[in-house]
Design an enzyme around this catalytic site. Structure first.
Site, short mmCIF file in Angstrom:
data_model
loop_
_atom_site.label_atom_id
_atom_site.label_comp_id
_atom_site.label_asym_id
_atom_site.label_seq_id
_atom_site.Cartn_x
_atom_site.Cartn_y
_atom_site.Cartn_z
N ASP A 136 37.02 28.44 38.34
CA ASP A 136 38.35 28.45 38.55
C ASP A 136 39.05 27.42 39.25
OD1 ASP A 136 38.20 31.48 37.67
OD2 ASP A 136 37.31 32.02 39.64
N HIS B 128 43.41 33.57 35.57
CA HIS B 128 42.43 34.16 36.55
C HIS B 128 43.57 34.99 37.44
CE1 HIS B 128 39.59 34.12 40.00
NE2 HIS B 128 40.62 33.85 40.62
N SER C 267 47.19 33.15 37.28
CA SER C 267 47.42 31.59 36.97
C SER C 267 46.59 31.23 35.29
CB SER C 267 46.45 31.00 37.86
OG SER C 267 46.87 30.94 39.12
N ASN D 107 41.46 29.25 30.67
CA ASN D 107 41.12 30.83 31.35
C ASN D 107 42.50 31.27 32.16
OD1 ASN D 107 39.38 32.56 32.04
ND2 ASN D 107 39.23 31.94 34.25
C1 GRF Z 1 42.48 39.77 33.84
O1 GRF Z 1 42.94 40.25 35.02
C2 GRF Z 1 42.22 38.21 33.82
O2 GRF Z 1 43.17 37.69 34.81
C3 GRF Z 1 40.69 38.48 34.55
O3 GRF Z 1 40.24 39.31 33.69
C4 GRF Z 1 40.91 40.52 33.41
C5 GRF Z 1 40.87 40.69 31.93
O4 GRF Z 1 41.66 41.85 31.43
N1 GRF Z 1 40.29 37.06 34.07
P1 GRF Z 1 41.68 42.06 30.09
O5 GRF Z 1 40.62 42.45 29.42
O6 GRF Z 1 42.46 41.21 29.19
O7 GRF Z 1 42.51 43.36 30.08
#
Ligand code: GRF
Length: 216
Positions: free
Chosen positions: A145, A109, A136, A107
């Site tokens: 998370d 985050h 991260s 994932n």
């Molecule tokens: C990113 O900021 C990621 O960290 C979070 O959701 C957002 C996704 O953005 N989990 P995208 O859809 O990849 O533009």
């Protein structure tokens, strides 16, 4: 080439970065499927334009989390993916799902974990007066998370930053670190043993860091 699936809910800019980086010789991986939990995910059209196979497992049509997770697991298994990258996927997965894909589920985050798990991470970092912030990439465990962090992108917060200005710079870093981690795993340099990250065969004492204060 390691087969990777990317799971999204939204616009999919991280998905796009992962797909584009796979085209570099030496990336070590290829994206076999992009899966969304809703038809409206903007990333579906982006993925199709990039020539990647897409599918939707529509969360709204499932009565409960267990049945959605089972359908998503079946879709992932049919894709042949050996690594799964959650990228802006806005659902919490059950412990059973996480266990099934343990060590193969990533994932991203938008914070320097363990700081700011959950939502509104940019606003919280600004409000706290932090000097640095970032994103991260971590293995997913049953704790939201909370899984072991592989790599972080770090940037310096600036006077006058807003959640919007920070979001743009964090995204730019995310687009570097997420494909990088996919390649490190695909080339065998990073692996998950139990719930620990190993880098070049040794336990990783702290996350790998990408510093980029110049990020747009
Ligand atoms: C990113 O900021 C990621 O960290 C979070 O959701 C957002 C996704 O953005 N989990 P995208 O859809 O990849 O533009």
């Amino acid at each position: 080439m390691l087969p990777v699936a990317v799971v999204i809910s939204g616009r999919g800019s991280n998905m796009e970065a992962i797909v584009r980086a796979a085209q570099n010789p030496g990336s070590g991986y290829r994206v076999v499927r992009v899966i969304a939990d809703r038809e409206t995910a903007g990333g579906l059209a982006r993925a199709a334009a990039l020539g990647v196979s897409t599918s939707v497992v529509p969360a709204k049509q499932f009565a409960d989390r267990a049945s959605f997770d089972a359908a998503l697991a079946a879709e992932l298994e049919s894709s042949g993916a050996r690594l799964i990258a959650l990228a802006g996927f806005m659902r919490i997965l059950s412990a059973e799902f996480v266990q099934k894909f343990a060590g193969r589920l990533l994932n991203i985050h938008p914070s320097l974990l363990p700081l700011y798990k959950g939502l509104d991470t940019h606003a919280r970092a600004i409000a706290a007066g932090d000097s640095h912030h970032g994103a991260s990439v971590h293995y997913v465990t049953a704790e939201l998370d909370g899984g072991p962090v592989i790599m972080q992108g770090r940037l310096r917060l600036r006077a006058g930053d807003t959640p919007e200005t920070v979001s743009a710079r964090v995204h730019a870093l995310e687009h570097i670190i997420y494909p990088h981690v996919c390649s490190l795993i695909a080339t065998g340099r990073v692996e998950c043993r139990d719930t620990s990250v190993y880098f070049d065969g040794e336990p990783l004492p702290a996350p790998l860091i990408e510093e980029n204060d110049a990020a747009a």
